[in-house]
Every structure is written in structure tokens, then in C-alpha cells.
Design an enzyme around this catalytic site. Structure first.
Site, PDB file in Angstrom:
ATOM      1  N   SER A   1      -3.669  13.415  -1.785  1.00 49.18           N
ATOM      2  CA  SER A   1      -3.566  12.139  -2.500  1.00 49.18           C
ATOM      3  C   SER A   1      -4.832  11.320  -2.290  1.00 49.18           C
ATOM      4  O   SER A   1      -5.488  11.419  -1.246  1.00 49.18           O
ATOM      5  CB  SER A   1      -2.359  11.388  -1.936  1.00 49.18           C
ATOM      6  OG  SER A   1      -2.400  10.039  -2.293  1.00 49.18           O
TER       7      SER A   1
ATOM      8  N   TYR B   1       2.668   7.230   5.005  1.00 47.64           N
ATOM      9  CA  TYR B   1       2.593   8.267   3.966  1.00 47.64           C
ATOM     10  C   TYR B   1       1.161   8.789   3.844  1.00 47.64           C
ATOM     11  O   TYR B   1       0.923  10.001   3.868  1.00 47.64           O
ATOM     12  CB  TYR B   1       3.073   7.715   2.615  1.00 47.64           C
ATOM     13  CG  TYR B   1       2.683   8.613   1.466  1.00 47.64           C
ATOM     14  CD1 TYR B   1       3.370   9.792   1.220  1.00 47.64           C
ATOM     15  CD2 TYR B   1       1.580   8.319   0.656  1.00 47.64           C
ATOM     16  CE1 TYR B   1       2.987  10.653   0.201  1.00 47.64           C
ATOM     17  CE2 TYR B   1       1.189   9.167  -0.367  1.00 47.64           C
ATOM     18  CZ  TYR B   1       1.896  10.328  -0.593  1.00 47.64           C
ATOM     19  OH  TYR B   1       1.499  11.190  -1.597  1.00 47.64           O
TER      20      TYR B   1
ATOM     21  N   ARG C   1       0.484  -7.424  -4.137  1.00 44.99           N
ATOM     22  CA  ARG C   1       1.390  -6.616  -3.303  1.00 44.99           C
ATOM     23  C   ARG C   1       0.655  -6.254  -2.013  1.00 44.99           C
ATOM     24  O   ARG C   1      -0.460  -5.716  -2.083  1.00 44.99           O
ATOM     25  CB  ARG C   1       1.771  -5.355  -4.090  1.00 44.99           C
ATOM     26  CG  ARG C   1       2.765  -4.452  -3.403  1.00 44.99           C
ATOM     27  CD  ARG C   1       3.244  -3.340  -4.334  1.00 44.99           C
ATOM     28  NE  ARG C   1       2.212  -2.379  -4.688  1.00 44.99           N
ATOM     29  CZ  ARG C   1       2.433  -1.281  -5.412  1.00 44.99           C
ATOM     30  NH1 ARG C   1       3.653  -1.017  -5.873  1.00 44.99           N
ATOM     31  NH2 ARG C   1       1.442  -0.455  -5.699  1.00 44.99           N
ATOM     32  N   PRO C   2       1.251  -6.524  -0.856  1.00 47.34           N
ATOM     33  CA  PRO C   2       0.550  -6.205   0.396  1.00 47.34           C
ATOM     34  C   PRO C   2       0.148  -4.739   0.432  1.00 47.34           C
ATOM     35  O   PRO C   2       0.920  -3.862   0.043  1.00 47.34           O
ATOM     36  CB  PRO C   2       1.592  -6.507   1.475  1.00 47.34           C
ATOM     37  CG  PRO C   2       2.548  -7.452   0.838  1.00 47.34           C
ATOM     38  CD  PRO C   2       2.578  -7.112  -0.619  1.00 47.34           C
TER      39      PRO C   2
ATOM     40  N   CYS D   1      16.115  16.104  -2.508  1.00 41.48           N
ATOM     41  CA  CYS D   1      16.240  14.786  -1.879  1.00 41.48           C
ATOM     42  C   CYS D   1      15.662  13.694  -2.770  1.00 41.48           C
ATOM     43  O   CYS D   1      15.956  12.523  -2.576  1.00 41.48           O
ATOM     44  CB  CYS D   1      15.613  14.770  -0.483  1.00 41.48           C
ATOM     45  SG  CYS D   1      13.823  14.953  -0.471  1.00 41.48           S
ATOM     46  N   ASN D   2      14.849  14.075  -3.768  1.00 42.73           N
ATOM     47  CA  ASN D   2      14.378  13.075  -4.741  1.00 42.73           C
ATOM     48  C   ASN D   2      14.333  13.664  -6.146  1.00 42.73           C
ATOM     49  O   ASN D   2      13.460  13.328  -6.954  1.00 42.73           O
ATOM     50  CB  ASN D   2      12.993  12.548  -4.350  1.00 42.73           C
ATOM     51  CG  ASN D   2      12.617  11.303  -5.134  1.00 42.73           C
ATOM     52  OD1 ASN D   2      13.479  10.494  -5.496  1.00 42.73           O
ATOM     53  ND2 ASN D   2      11.331  11.146  -5.424  1.00 42.73           N
TER      54      ASN D   2
ATOM     55  N   LYS E   1      -0.661  12.600   4.725  1.00 48.51           N
ATOM     56  CA  LYS E   1      -1.526  13.449   3.882  1.00 48.51           C
ATOM     57  C   LYS E   1      -2.839  13.756   4.591  1.00 48.51           C
ATOM     58  O   LYS E   1      -3.350  14.884   4.524  1.00 48.51           O
ATOM     59  CB  LYS E   1      -1.785  12.765   2.530  1.00 48.51           C
ATOM     60  CG  LYS E   1      -0.549  12.697   1.639  1.00 48.51           C
ATOM     61  CD  LYS E   1      -0.060  14.077   1.220  1.00 48.51           C
ATOM     62  CE  LYS E   1       1.230  14.030   0.444  1.00 48.51           C
ATOM     63  NZ  LYS E   1       1.800  15.339   0.137  1.00 48.51           N
TER      64      LYS E   1
ATOM     65  N   ARG F   1      -6.845   1.215 -11.429  1.00 50.56           N
ATOM     66  CA  ARG F   1      -6.432   2.528 -10.936  1.00 50.56           C
ATOM     67  C   ARG F   1      -6.872   3.603 -11.936  1.00 50.56           C
ATOM     68  O   ARG F   1      -7.207   3.319 -13.081  1.00 50.56           O
ATOM     69  CB  ARG F   1      -4.904   2.613 -10.800  1.00 50.56           C
ATOM     70  CG  ARG F   1      -4.301   1.702  -9.752  1.00 50.56           C
ATOM     71  CD  ARG F   1      -4.651   2.152  -8.343  1.00 50.56           C
ATOM     72  NE  ARG F   1      -4.014   1.321  -7.333  1.00 50.56           N
ATOM     73  CZ  ARG F   1      -4.512   0.174  -6.873  1.00 50.56           C
ATOM     74  NH1 ARG F   1      -5.657  -0.297  -7.356  1.00 50.56           N
ATOM     75  NH2 ARG F   1      -3.878  -0.516  -5.943  1.00 50.56           N
TER      76      ARG F   1
ATOM     77  N   TYR G   1       8.745  15.668  -9.841  1.00 48.34           N
ATOM     78  CA  TYR G   1       7.987  15.221 -11.009  1.00 48.34           C
ATOM     79  C   TYR G   1       6.783  16.146 -11.306  1.00 48.34           C
ATOM     80  O   TYR G   1       6.754  16.819 -12.344  1.00 48.34           O
ATOM     81  CB  TYR G   1       7.542  13.779 -10.749  1.00 48.34           C
ATOM     82  CG  TYR G   1       6.621  13.192 -11.770  1.00 48.34           C
ATOM     83  CD1 TYR G   1       6.834  13.376 -13.133  1.00 48.34           C
ATOM     84  CD2 TYR G   1       5.530  12.419 -11.371  1.00 48.34           C
ATOM     85  CE1 TYR G   1       5.979  12.810 -14.068  1.00 48.34           C
ATOM     86  CE2 TYR G   1       4.684  11.842 -12.301  1.00 48.34           C
ATOM     87  CZ  TYR G   1       4.902  12.048 -13.646  1.00 48.34           C
ATOM     88  OH  TYR G   1       4.065  11.497 -14.562  1.00 48.34           O
TER      89      TYR G   1
ATOM     90  N   ASN H   1       9.352  14.903   7.877  1.00 46.42           N
ATOM     91  CA  ASN H   1       9.535  15.685   6.651  1.00 46.42           C
ATOM     92  C   ASN H   1       8.213  16.304   6.164  1.00 46.42           C
ATOM     93  O   ASN H   1       8.129  17.502   5.898  1.00 46.42           O
ATOM     94  CB  ASN H   1      10.120  14.801   5.549  1.00 46.42           C
ATOM     95  CG  ASN H   1      10.528  15.617   4.333  1.00 46.42           C
ATOM     96  OD1 ASN H   1      11.550  16.300   4.355  1.00 46.42           O
ATOM     97  ND2 ASN H   1       9.732  15.592   3.274  1.00 46.42           N
TER      98      ASN H   1
END
Ligand code: NAD
Ligand code: WQD
Length: 352
Positions: A126, A151, A297-298, A35-36, A155, A233, A12, A101
């Protein structure tokens, strides 16, 4: 024409950045194991820029295959390292896959940069490195909290690996770019966000719902202590982000950096709530979005947005697009994909 290796170039942010790099006179080679992503994005890049970018479909965790790229392209001016797995929830389920990865690919890229004398690394970091930040807006000096996911920790570790590698590698310098919430698509709608794994970020969920791929969407949490009860956000348009990469690259190539390692927050600098984002979408699309207010969302933080002063002062970077521009371009891209355009046909799977 300086040559740049873009890892994750079919993804992206990588694909949008390649467009901006080409438009600013850079020659680009991509390394992406798909892979994505899907190599058809290269058709979109070609349609926009008139240039066909070569992609090496190699796993950057494979050192020999990674070395081969450097062997075939001597004298590269720099690397933008986007390649990584990026889904927060998945990283909780598969932490070892994420560390394997995201860290081995970085280690191999750094080893090859050392061996082949490639001097400049732009690293995709990030806002997740800040964890649940204690102060807002978040500056580059805001202390890191515990990462909320493997994740985010990958980073944090990636940044630390680069900082440790720099003193031992004369000539190597790195810009660590911490993105907030990238969203939107290229104005042409020829490229956009097209993960081969199911999307979970807010903007693709909104457009996929609006186009009928999901029956409705859920607003995760409606009684947070914010102006309308939903999370805040900092949504940054992907083409503004692309521009920041080009500017960061020019900054190091021209030797304007004061230190071998510098950090930049890349956000618009303003908070937008989930409900405001939905309203912005409805306004620019004219579509009433089927959504319901659901539970939190947790792992979600209540609010996070960037202080972008440093990027403005040092890189001369000022984002020019807002949430409506994000929604307009994301919606144009979603509609184009639905038509099954010749340059990019949707075939990802939707869940949720
Ligand atoms: P993306 O998944 O669209 O792009 C990443 C690309 O890297 C994919 O095309 C994937 O196929 C490739 N890749 C992954 N592992 C690889 C490997 N071992 N070898 C070769 N290719 C590999 O993701 P994106 O949104 O474009 O994100 C790019 C970078 O920005 C990532 O490092 C991500 O962590 C970071 N980032 C993204 C966001 C976001 O919300 N999109 C926010 C902050 C940081
Ligand atoms: C945004 C807001 C959700 C989906 C993640 C990573 C971060 C960075 C960007 C990589 C939140 C709400 C979402 C939905 C909703 N990525 N939402 N319904 O979680 O802020 O950040 O992506 O580095 O590190 O953590 O992004 O787009 O998932 O969510 O209400 O169906 O939208 O709760 O408030 P997030 P997001």
C-alpha cells in the site's frame, strides 16, 4: 494452465483480479474466510467469466487449514496474497488484531510456500508504507516515513518479512505491489466493492450518499494548501489494478524480473482532489451530491500520488481509466446493488 492461489479472493480487489486472471488463462483457487466479504461474489465472477471458482473459507492464521489447501492443490505456480484487514481507523482502535491477522496470515502463506515449493508471491502492499511522504510524486525509492497507523505498519512489516524470507528460501521470488487509492467496479456491474463492514473510503461514501443510504457526506478538510483546498489522492480503477496483477504474475512466471524481489507503485500517476472527485461523480451520474465542507480527518496526508514509471517500463502496465470511468462504474454497481440483484444483495451496515 498455471494454477494460482488468490487469498482474499472474495474481497474487493481479489475478486476483480480473479476475473482478469481467468480471462488471461489462469486457473484460480481462492482462500477467504469472509471476514469482510461474501461468497456470493463468486456468482458474479461466474456470470462474467463462465467459471466457478472454489473458495476455501479458512482463516489463513490457521496453519493447518492453510496447509490443507496446498496439499489439495500441488504444483501451484504462484500466490497473490490479498487477504488482510485494511481499515486504517479500525487499526488504530484494534492494533493487535491487525498485527495478528495481517502478519500471521502472511507468515503461514510463506511457510506453506517454502514447504510445498510454490515459487512466486505477489503481495498487496500500500502507499501507506510511505507514511507522510516528503516528496511528490512518490517513487518506489522514496524513503519510508513513520507509518500513520498500525495498518500501515503491518504493510511495512509485511514487506520486510518477505525481504528477509527470500534469501533463506531458494527459488522464492516476490513482487511487492503498492496500491494507491483503488476504486470503481467491473464494467458489467456484476461485481464491485461490497465490504460487509461499513465503507469509509471516498468513492463508496459518494455512491452510498447519492443513492440515499447516507443523508449527506462530509469533505474532510477544505483549507488544505491544494488547488481547491481539499486533499489530493491518486485514484486507480480496480480493473487497471487487476491488470497490473496479471502482468506482474506473467513477469515473474516468464523470468523477466531482474531480482527476486521487486517493488511497483500502482497508481494513475495524477492527483485528484476530493472536490474534483465529487464533480466527476456528479458529471457522469447527473446526480447532485449532498455534501458539506467539514474539518480535516486526523491522520490524513495533504497530497499523495504515484510515479508509475517503473510499472510502465518493466511490466508494460499503463492504466487506461480515469476518475470519470471510476465514478461511472462505481455508480452502476451501486445502482445494481440497490435493486437487490440476484447475484449480490446489499446487507452491509452504514455508519457516518
Ligand atoms: P477486502 O477487505 O475487500 O479484501 C480482503 C479479503 O481478505 C476479505 O474478503 C477478507 O474476508 C479476507 N481476509 C482477511 N483476513 C483474512 C484471513 N486471516 N484469512 C482469510 N481471509 C482473510 O480488501 P481489498 O480492498 O480487496 O484489499 C485487498 C488487499 O489490498 C489488502 O491486503 C489491502 O490491505 C490491500 N490494499 C487495499 C487498498 C484499498 O484501498 N482497497 C489500498 C492499498 C492496499
Ligand atoms: C480519500 C480522500 C479523505 C471519505 C486509505 C488508506 C491507504 C489506502 C487507501 C489501504 C481523503 C477524503 C474520504 C469521506 C472525505 N488503503 N474523504 N470524505 O485515506 O487516502 O487512503 O485508503 O492500503 O493506505 O490510508 O482513502 O478513500 O479514505 O480518502 O473527504 O467521507 O477522501 O479525507 O482525502 P485514503 P480514503
Amino acid at each position: 494452465m498455471p494454477k494460482i492461489l488468490v487469498t482474499g479472493g472474495c474481497g474487493y480487489i481479489g475478486s476483480h483480479t480473479i476475473v482478469d486472471l481467468i480471462n488471461n488463462g489462469f486457473e484460480v483457487v481462492s482462500a477467504d474466510n469472509l471476514c469482510n466479504s461474501d461468497e456470493r461474489v463468486l456468482d458474479g465472477i461466474e456470470a462474467i467469466t463462465g467459471r466457478r471458482v472454489q473458495n476455501y473459507a479458512v482463516d489463513l492464521c490457521d496453519l493447518a487449514a492453510t496447509r490443507q489447501i496446498f496439499t489439495e492443490h500441488p504444483g501451484m505456480a504462484g500466490i497473490i496474497h490479498f487477504a488482510a484487514l485494511k481499515m486504517v481507523g479500525e487499526s488504530v482502535q484494534q492494533p493487535l488484531r491487525y498485527f495478528h491477522n495481517n502478519l500471521n496470515s502472511l507468515l503461514n502463506v510463506l511457510a506453506c510456500m517454502q514447504e510445498f515449493g510454490v515459487p512466486n508471491l505477489i503481495f498487496s502492499s500500500s502507499c501507506s508504507v510511505y507514511g507522510n511522504a516528503a516528496e511528490l510524486p512518490v517513487t518506489e525509492d522514496t524513503p519510508w516515513q513513520e507509518a500513520e497507523s498500525p495498518y500501515g505498519r503491518s504493510k511495512q512489516m509485511g514487506e520486510q518479512i518477505i525481504r528477509d524470507a527470500l534469501p533463506a528460501t531458494p527459488g522464492l521470488q516476490s513482487m511487492l505491489l503498492r496500491y494507491f487509492n483503488p476504486a470503481g467496479a467491473h464494467e458489467s456491474a456484476l461485481i464491485g466493492e461490497a465490504p460487509t463492514n461499513a465503507a469509509s473510503n471516498l468513492v463508496p461514501v459518494i455512491t452510498e450518499t447519492a443513492i440515499g443510504l447516507r443523508p449527506e457526506m462530509t469533505v474532510f478538510g477544505a483549507d488544505y494548501p491544494t488547488r481547491d483546498g481539499s486533499c489530493v489522492r491518486d485514484y486507480i480503477h480496480v480493473m487497471d489494478l487487476a491488470d497490473a496483477h496479471t502482468k506482474a504474475l506473467q513477469y515473474v512466471l516468464e523470468g523477466r524480473n531482474a531480482a527476486p524481489c521487486e517493488v511497483f507503485n500502482l497508481g494513475i500517476g495524477e492527483g485528484v482532489t476530493v472536490l474534483e472527485a465529487i464533480r466527476a461523480f456528479e458529471k457522469v451520474s447527473g446526480v447532485a451530491l449532498p455534501y458539506r465542507l467539514g474539518s480535516a480527518r486526523p491522520g490524513d496526508v495533504v497530497a499523495v500520488y504515484a510515479d508509475k514509471t517503473r510499472a510502465a517500463q518493466l511490466l508494460g502496465w499503463t492504466p487506461s481509466r480515469d476518475i470519470e470511468d471510476i465514478m461511472r462504474s462505481a455508480w452502476a454497481w451501486e445502482q445494481r446493488r440497490k435493486k437487490g440483484s440476484s447475484t449480490f444483495v446489499r446487507d452491509n451496515h452504514i455508519s457516518g
